[in-house]
Design a protein around this motif. Structure first.
Motif, PDB file in Angstrom:
ATOM      1  N   LEU A 185      27.304 -12.819 -13.979  1.00 31.41           N
ATOM      2  CA  LEU A 185      27.736 -12.118 -15.188  1.00 31.41           C
ATOM      3  C   LEU A 185      28.835 -11.108 -14.859  1.00 31.41           C
ATOM      4  CD1 LEU A 185      24.204 -11.598 -16.748  1.00 31.41           C
ATOM      5  CD2 LEU A 185      26.016 -13.054 -17.687  1.00 31.41           C
ATOM      6  N   GLN A 186      28.692 -10.437 -13.743  1.00 29.85           N
ATOM      7  CA  GLN A 186      29.730  -9.479 -13.335  1.00 29.85           C
ATOM      8  C   GLN A 186      31.050 -10.190 -13.052  1.00 29.85           C
ATOM      9  OE1 GLN A 186      27.591  -7.621 -10.113  1.00 29.85           O
ATOM     10  NE2 GLN A 186      26.892  -5.929 -11.385  1.00 29.85           N
ATOM     11  N   ARG A 187      30.979 -11.382 -12.475  1.00 22.33           N
ATOM     12  CA  ARG A 187      32.215 -12.140 -12.235  1.00 22.33           C
ATOM     13  C   ARG A 187      32.898 -12.512 -13.545  1.00 22.33           C
ATOM     14  NH1 ARG A 187      29.439 -14.223  -7.615  1.00 22.33           N
ATOM     15  NH2 ARG A 187      28.484 -15.923  -8.805  1.00 22.33           N
ATOM     16  N   LEU A 188      32.114 -12.640 -14.612  1.00 20.20           N
ATOM     17  CA  LEU A 188      32.670 -12.948 -15.924  1.00 20.20           C
ATOM     18  C   LEU A 188      33.219 -11.702 -16.614  1.00 20.20           C
ATOM     19  CD1 LEU A 188      29.905 -15.411 -17.213  1.00 20.20           C
ATOM     20  CD2 LEU A 188      32.260 -16.019 -16.594  1.00 20.20           C
ATOM     21  N   GLY A 189      33.048 -10.536 -15.992  1.00 18.45           N
ATOM     22  CA  GLY A 189      33.556  -9.304 -16.570  1.00 18.45           C
ATOM     23  C   GLY A 189      32.545  -8.517 -17.373  1.00 18.45           C
ATOM     24  N   LEU A 190      31.277  -8.984 -17.396  1.00 19.67           N
ATOM     25  CA  LEU A 190      30.232  -8.276 -18.119  1.00 19.67           C
ATOM     26  C   LEU A 190      29.639  -7.194 -17.223  1.00 19.67           C
ATOM     27  CD1 LEU A 190      29.342 -11.635 -19.309  1.00 19.67           C
ATOM     28  CD2 LEU A 190      29.013  -9.872 -21.019  1.00 19.67           C
ATOM     29  N   ALA A 191      28.892  -6.274 -17.841  1.00 23.68           N
ATOM     30  CA  ALA A 191      28.310  -5.156 -17.087  1.00 23.68           C
ATOM     31  C   ALA A 191      26.827  -5.030 -17.424  1.00 23.68           C
ATOM     32  CB  ALA A 191      29.053  -3.866 -17.404  1.00 23.68           C
ATOM     33  N   PRO A 192      26.008  -6.003 -17.006  1.00 22.30           N
ATOM     34  CA  PRO A 192      24.582  -5.949 -17.322  1.00 22.30           C
ATOM     35  C   PRO A 192      23.885  -4.796 -16.599  1.00 22.30           C
ATOM     36  CG  PRO A 192      25.023  -7.707 -15.755  1.00 22.30           C
ATOM     37  CD  PRO A 192      26.357  -7.190 -16.196  1.00 22.30           C
ATOM     38  N   GLN A 193      22.904  -4.207 -17.290  1.00 21.86           N
ATOM     39  CA  GLN A 193      22.062  -3.187 -16.674  1.00 21.86           C
ATOM     40  C   GLN A 193      20.888  -3.899 -15.995  1.00 21.86           C
ATOM     41  OE1 GLN A 193      20.818  -0.115 -19.414  1.00 21.86           O
ATOM     42  NE2 GLN A 193      19.073   0.482 -18.129  1.00 21.86           N
ATOM     43  N   TRP A 194      20.599  -3.557 -14.741  1.00 24.59           N
ATOM     44  CA  TRP A 194      19.593  -4.261 -13.932  1.00 24.59           C
ATOM     45  C   TRP A 194      18.454  -3.313 -13.573  1.00 24.59           C
ATOM     46  CZ3 TRP A 194      17.861  -8.789 -12.110  1.00 24.59           C
ATOM     47  CH2 TRP A 194      17.134  -8.830 -10.921  1.00 24.59           C
ATOM     48  N   GLN A 195      17.224  -3.808 -13.696  1.00 24.21           N
ATOM     49  CA  GLN A 195      16.063  -3.013 -13.305  1.00 24.21           C
ATOM     50  C   GLN A 195      15.003  -3.917 -12.688  1.00 24.21           C
ATOM     51  OE1 GLN A 195      15.597   0.521 -13.687  1.00 24.21           O
ATOM     52  NE2 GLN A 195      13.983  -0.008 -12.245  1.00 24.21           N
ATOM     53  N   GLU A 196      14.497  -3.527 -11.517  1.00 24.83           N
ATOM     54  CA  GLU A 196      13.407  -4.249 -10.863  1.00 24.83           C
ATOM     55  C   GLU A 196      12.085  -3.508 -11.068  1.00 24.83           C
ATOM     56  OE1 GLU A 196      14.253  -5.000  -6.749  1.00 24.83           O
ATOM     57  OE2 GLU A 196      16.332  -5.593  -7.165  1.00 24.83           O
ATOM     58  N   TYR A 197      11.003  -4.290 -11.156  1.00 21.74           N
ATOM     59  CA  TYR A 197       9.660  -3.727 -11.265  1.00 21.74           C
ATOM     60  C   TYR A 197       8.761  -4.381 -10.225  1.00 21.74           C
ATOM     61  CZ  TYR A 197      11.055  -1.543 -15.632  1.00 21.74           C
ATOM     62  OH  TYR A 197      11.694  -0.757 -16.563  1.00 21.74           O
ATOM     63  N   PRO A 198       7.766  -3.658  -9.695  1.00 23.52           N
ATOM     64  CA  PRO A 198       6.871  -4.219  -8.670  1.00 23.52           C
ATOM     65  C   PRO A 198       5.780  -5.100  -9.285  1.00 23.52           C
ATOM     66  CG  PRO A 198       6.250  -1.955  -9.106  1.00 23.52           C
ATOM     67  CD  PRO A 198       7.487  -2.226  -9.941  1.00 23.52           C
ATOM     68  N   ILE A 199       6.196  -6.187  -9.927  1.00 25.27           N
ATOM     69  CA  ILE A 199       5.269  -7.080 -10.629  1.00 25.27           C
ATOM     70  C   ILE A 199       5.617  -8.525 -10.290  1.00 25.27           C
ATOM     71  CG2 ILE A 199       4.822  -5.489 -12.546  1.00 25.27           C
ATOM     72  CD1 ILE A 199       6.897  -7.018 -14.202  1.00 25.27           C
ATOM     73  N   ALA A 200       4.728  -9.439 -10.701  1.00 23.26           N
ATOM     74  CA  ALA A 200       4.951 -10.869 -10.511  1.00 23.26           C
ATOM     75  C   ALA A 200       5.698 -11.432 -11.731  1.00 23.26           C
ATOM     76  CB  ALA A 200       3.613 -11.570 -10.289  1.00 23.26           C
ATOM     77  N   HIS A 201       5.406 -12.679 -12.107  1.00 23.52           N
ATOM     78  CA  HIS A 201       6.093 -13.306 -13.250  1.00 23.52           C
ATOM     79  C   HIS A 201       5.382 -12.882 -14.531  1.00 23.52           C
ATOM     80  CE1 HIS A 201       8.974 -16.091 -14.878  1.00 23.52           C
ATOM     81  NE2 HIS A 201       8.037 -16.782 -15.494  1.00 23.52           N
ATOM     82  N   GLU A 202       5.721 -11.701 -14.986  1.00 28.35           N
ATOM     83  CA  GLU A 202       5.024 -11.066 -16.101  1.00 28.35           C
ATOM     84  C   GLU A 202       5.861  -9.893 -16.569  1.00 28.35           C
ATOM     85  OE1 GLU A 202       1.401  -9.387 -14.488  1.00 28.35           O
ATOM     86  OE2 GLU A 202       2.428  -8.960 -12.593  1.00 28.35           O
ATOM     87  N   VAL A 203       5.373  -9.195 -17.574  1.00 32.10           N
ATOM     88  CA  VAL A 203       5.983  -7.940 -17.989  1.00 32.10           C
ATOM     89  C   VAL A 203       4.953  -6.831 -17.832  1.00 32.10           C
ATOM     90  CG1 VAL A 203       7.627  -9.014 -19.579  1.00 32.10           C
ATOM     91  CG2 VAL A 203       5.381  -8.305 -20.420  1.00 32.10           C
ATOM     92  N   CYS A 204       5.423  -5.589 -17.797  1.00 34.14           N
ATOM     93  CA  CYS A 204       4.530  -4.454 -17.659  1.00 34.14           C
ATOM     94  C   CYS A 204       4.902  -3.395 -18.693  1.00 34.14           C
ATOM     95  CB  CYS A 204       4.576  -3.884 -16.241  1.00 34.14           C
ATOM     96  SG  CYS A 204       6.188  -3.245 -15.735  1.00 34.14           S
ATOM     97  N   VAL A 205       4.008  -2.443 -18.901  1.00 30.47           N
ATOM     98  CA  VAL A 205       4.225  -1.422 -19.929  1.00 30.47           C
ATOM     99  C   VAL A 205       5.485  -0.602 -19.669  1.00 30.47           C
ATOM    100  CG1 VAL A 205       3.264   0.643 -21.014  1.00 30.47           C
ATOM    101  CG2 VAL A 205       1.797  -1.349 -20.600  1.00 30.47           C
ATOM    102  N   PRO A 206       5.725  -0.099 -18.448  1.00 29.76           N
ATOM    103  CA  PRO A 206       6.977   0.656 -18.237  1.00 29.76           C
ATOM    104  C   PRO A 206       8.226  -0.163 -18.554  1.00 29.76           C
ATOM    105  CG  PRO A 206       5.453   1.041 -16.434  1.00 29.76           C
ATOM    106  CD  PRO A 206       4.868  -0.079 -17.248  1.00 29.76           C
ATOM    107  N   GLU A 207       8.180  -1.452 -18.256  1.00 32.73           N
ATOM    108  CA  GLU A 207       9.316  -2.324 -18.548  1.00 32.73           C
ATOM    109  C   GLU A 207       9.547  -2.415 -20.051  1.00 32.73           C
ATOM    110  OE1 GLU A 207      10.626  -6.931 -17.413  1.00 32.73           O
ATOM    111  OE2 GLU A 207       8.531  -6.280 -17.254  1.00 32.73           O
ATOM    112  N   LEU A 208       8.474  -2.610 -20.817  1.00 28.24           N
ATOM    113  CA  LEU A 208       8.608  -2.705 -22.269  1.00 28.24           C
ATOM    114  C   LEU A 208       9.029  -1.370 -22.873  1.00 28.24           C
ATOM    115  CD1 LEU A 208       5.515  -4.961 -22.981  1.00 28.24           C
ATOM    116  CD2 LEU A 208       7.928  -5.637 -23.134  1.00 28.24           C
ATOM    117  N   ASN A 209       8.542  -0.271 -22.309  1.00 26.85           N
ATOM    118  CA  ASN A 209       9.022   1.042 -22.750  1.00 26.85           C
ATOM    119  C   ASN A 209      10.529   1.156 -22.552  1.00 26.85           C
ATOM    120  OD1 ASN A 209       6.151   2.924 -21.438  1.00 26.85           O
ATOM    121  ND2 ASN A 209       6.327   1.719 -23.299  1.00 26.85           N
ATOM    122  N   GLN A 210      11.018   0.672 -21.408  1.00 24.17           N
ATOM    123  CA  GLN A 210      12.464   0.733 -21.140  1.00 24.17           C
ATOM    124  C   GLN A 210      13.230  -0.145 -22.122  1.00 24.17           C
ATOM    125  OE1 GLN A 210      13.884  -0.909 -17.450  1.00 24.17           O
ATOM    126  NE2 GLN A 210      15.825   0.167 -17.572  1.00 24.17           N
TER     127      GLN A 210
END
Length: 224
Positions: A185-210
């Motif tokens: 995406l960056q090579r295409l000129g976009l500027a995505p915001q990236w965030q990692e979480y210490p989880i598996a293939h799932e979502v977590c509450v802090p992630e959904l809050n963000q």
């Protein structure tokens, strides 16, 4: 084919719409319970649409039919897929965008959220859409159509706001695929915001809050 879907309407007239796409083998109800965890302020009434993917045979699962936005042909790091079914799903999501436009929601206040396979469809649909959308939230996913995107990225969405989140312990869609999507995406000129979480293939509450904070910020910015 028109997609079946669930809709959550806000108490007041909707000022924006989110189309939230589930992962492989799930259905539209998967992320309905996530909406309260976004903690959106009452001043931002948002309509949420949760479409069901069509049931189709999935090659990597022995050809077993299940809800799938597209067929996955190889489950290796390259994730070889059936691009015709990806395009078909993108057209169906495009029809939902058109539906929201007809209901009076401007394109710049329509957002695509997607988890795993649904995130790949969100990327593919939004980046090629001919009007500027509000943004994309891509959760635990990858860019399935990276090879095509330099030719197919629509100028209207060359500055598309994007929030990309991934679990560092994801053993289904390895985090290397999420990081690769960011680089592409960056090579295409976009500027995505990236965030990692210490989880598996799932979502977590802090992630959904963000995700909720990000969505609120985009909507407040678009209202100026």
């Amino acid at each position: 084919m028109k997609l079946e879907l669930q809709t959550l309407e806000p108490a007041d007239d909707a000022c924006a719409s989110v189309i939230w796409l589930h992962g492989l083998g799930a259905d539209g109800s998967d992320f309905v319970p996530a909406v309260p965890l976004l903690e959106l302020p009452g001043s931002l009434p948002v309509r949420f649409l949760f479409p069901n993917a069509p049931v189709r045979p999935v090659t990597v699962n022995g050809g077993w039919p299940m809800p799938a936005w597209y067929d996955i042909l190889e489950m290796n790091i390259e994730r070889r897929i059936d691009e015709a079914s990806l395009d078909e799903s993108a057209q169906q999501i495009g029809a939902l965008i058109e539906q929201e436009l007809e209901r009076g929601i401007p394109a710049e206040r329509i957002f695509l959220f997607g988890f795993s396979q649904g995130g790949a469809v969100a990327y593919h649909t939004a980046l090629r859409y001919p009007s500027a959308l509000g943004g994309v939230v891509a959760l635990s996913t990858y860019l399935a159509s990276a090879a095509r995107m330099p030719q197919e990225l629509h100028p209207s969405n060359a500055g598309l706001p994007m929030l990309v989140c991934h679990g560092s312990a994801d053993d289904v869609v390895p985090i290397t695929l999420g990081r690769r999507a960011i680089a592409e995406l960056q090579r295409l000129g976009l500027a995505p915001q990236w965030q990692e979480y210490p989880i598996a293939h799932e979502v977590c509450v802090p992630e959904l809050n963000q995700v909720g904070r990000w969505l609120a910020a985009q909507l407040q910015r678009n209202s100026r």
